[in-house]
Design a protein around this motif. Structure first.
Motif, PDB file in Angstrom:
ATOM      1  N   ALA A  17       0.827  -1.205   0.000  1.00 27.60           N
ATOM      2  CA  ALA A  17       0.000   0.000   0.000  1.00 27.60           C
ATOM      3  C   ALA A  17       0.863   1.258   0.000  1.00 27.60           C
ATOM      4  N   LEU A  18       1.860   1.307   0.875  1.00 28.67           N
ATOM      5  CA  LEU A  18       2.729   2.477   0.944  1.00 28.67           C
ATOM      6  C   LEU A  18       3.508   2.672  -0.354  1.00 28.67           C
ATOM      7  N   GLU A  19       3.884   1.582  -0.988  1.00 28.14           N
ATOM      8  CA  GLU A  19       4.579   1.670  -2.272  1.00 28.14           C
ATOM      9  C   GLU A  19       3.646   2.254  -3.334  1.00 28.14           C
ATOM     10  N   ALA A  20       2.388   1.805  -3.311  1.00 22.26           N
ATOM     11  CA  ALA A  20       1.404   2.288  -4.296  1.00 22.26           C
ATOM     12  C   ALA A  20       1.090   3.764  -4.107  1.00 22.26           C
ATOM     13  N   LEU A  21       1.250   4.268  -2.888  1.00 25.28           N
ATOM     14  CA  LEU A  21       0.914   5.661  -2.589  1.00 25.28           C
ATOM     15  C   LEU A  21       2.045   6.641  -2.911  1.00 25.28           C
ATOM     16  N   LYS A  22       3.149   6.112  -3.392  1.00 25.20           N
ATOM     17  CA  LYS A  22       4.259   6.973  -3.797  1.00 25.20           C
ATOM     18  C   LYS A  22       4.014   7.546  -5.196  1.00 25.20           C
ATOM     19  N   ASP A  23       4.509   8.722  -5.433  1.00 30.91           N
ATOM     20  CA  ASP A  23       4.520   9.334  -6.771  1.00 30.91           C
ATOM     21  C   ASP A  23       3.140   9.428  -7.421  1.00 30.91           C
ATOM     22  N   LEU A  24       2.141   9.775  -6.633  1.00 29.86           N
ATOM     23  CA  LEU A  24       0.793   9.964  -7.171  1.00 29.86           C
ATOM     24  C   LEU A  24       0.606  11.427  -7.587  1.00 29.86           C
ATOM     25  N   PRO A  25      -0.379  11.714  -8.437  1.00 31.10           N
ATOM     26  CA  PRO A  25      -0.654  13.112  -8.808  1.00 31.10           C
ATOM     27  C   PRO A  25      -1.006  13.941  -7.579  1.00 31.10           C
TER      28      PRO A  25
END
Length: 204
Positions: free
Chosen positions: A18-26
């Motif tokens: 989850a934390l990986e997926a939340l990186k570098d989002l718009p």
């Protein structure tokens, strides 16, 4: 052939993923939560049965609290089961939250994030955040309040600003027809994950 927006989403159910997926989002993200009672279906059913008996006052009050609890109850007796992030009108992330550590980690990310969150009916979602962290996200807007100010009609039925009322025409009809199930203990049910994703995209 229809012109409904097709939503693509990815699901994450561990803290690291989850934390990986939340990186570098718009910068701008749609935000939506799904919640359930802290008490299981079995516990609420047991409380309902106990209420049929002659109970002392404190026990009766406790049984009523448990029996009538749901995802809409006060945050101290609810748990967040999904955090849904809309990246665009057709792309979303759905994070399944099935333990207290996961909930705390995700909420800590939310209140320390520099993203700008678009929330529909923030009174519900942000109450969860504030009661459980004592903080609010740094940047957010409530699109329901914004819509209310545009419509500005004293007749409630003429000023319905529910998310499905406003956005239902753009997504598949099944999304608007689904009644949120606050009792389903299968947090990874595919049809519900899709519902979560559309919620987040509709907010965006």
């Amino acid at each position: 052939m229809n012109n409904y927006i097709e939503v693509n989403y990815k699901t994450y159910s561990t803290v690291l993923s989850a934390l990986e997926a939340l990186k570098d989002l718009p910068y701008v993200l749609g935000l939506d939560f799904e919640t359930q009672s802290l008490y299981s279906n079995a516990e609420r059913a047991e409380a309902k049965e106990l209420l049929k008996e002659d109970l002392d006052r404190p026990t009766e009050r406790l049984c009523k609290l448990v029996a009538n609890s749901s995802g809409l109850s006060f945050p101290s007796i609810t748990k967040i089961t999904h955090m849904n992030i809309g990246i665009s009108e057709k792309e979303a992330i759905v994070i399944v939250i099935d333990n207290v550590y996961m909930e705390k980690t995700i909420l800590n990310w939310l209140v320390t994030s520099n993203h700008h969150f678009v929330i529909h009916n923030s009174g519900f979602d942000l109450k969860q955040v504030y009661v459980k962290t004592g903080k609010l996200p740094k940047h957010y807007d409530d699109t329901q309040l914004l819509t209310k100010s545009f419509i500005n009609n004293a007749d409630t039925w003429k000023a319905n600003t529910g998310l499905k009322i406003l956005m239902g025409q753009y997504y598949k009809p099944s999304w608007s027809l689904v009644k949120e199930d606050y009792n389903n203990e299968d947090l990874k049910k595919e049809s519900f994950l899709e519902y979560c994703a559309i919620d987040a995209c509709a907010c965006w």
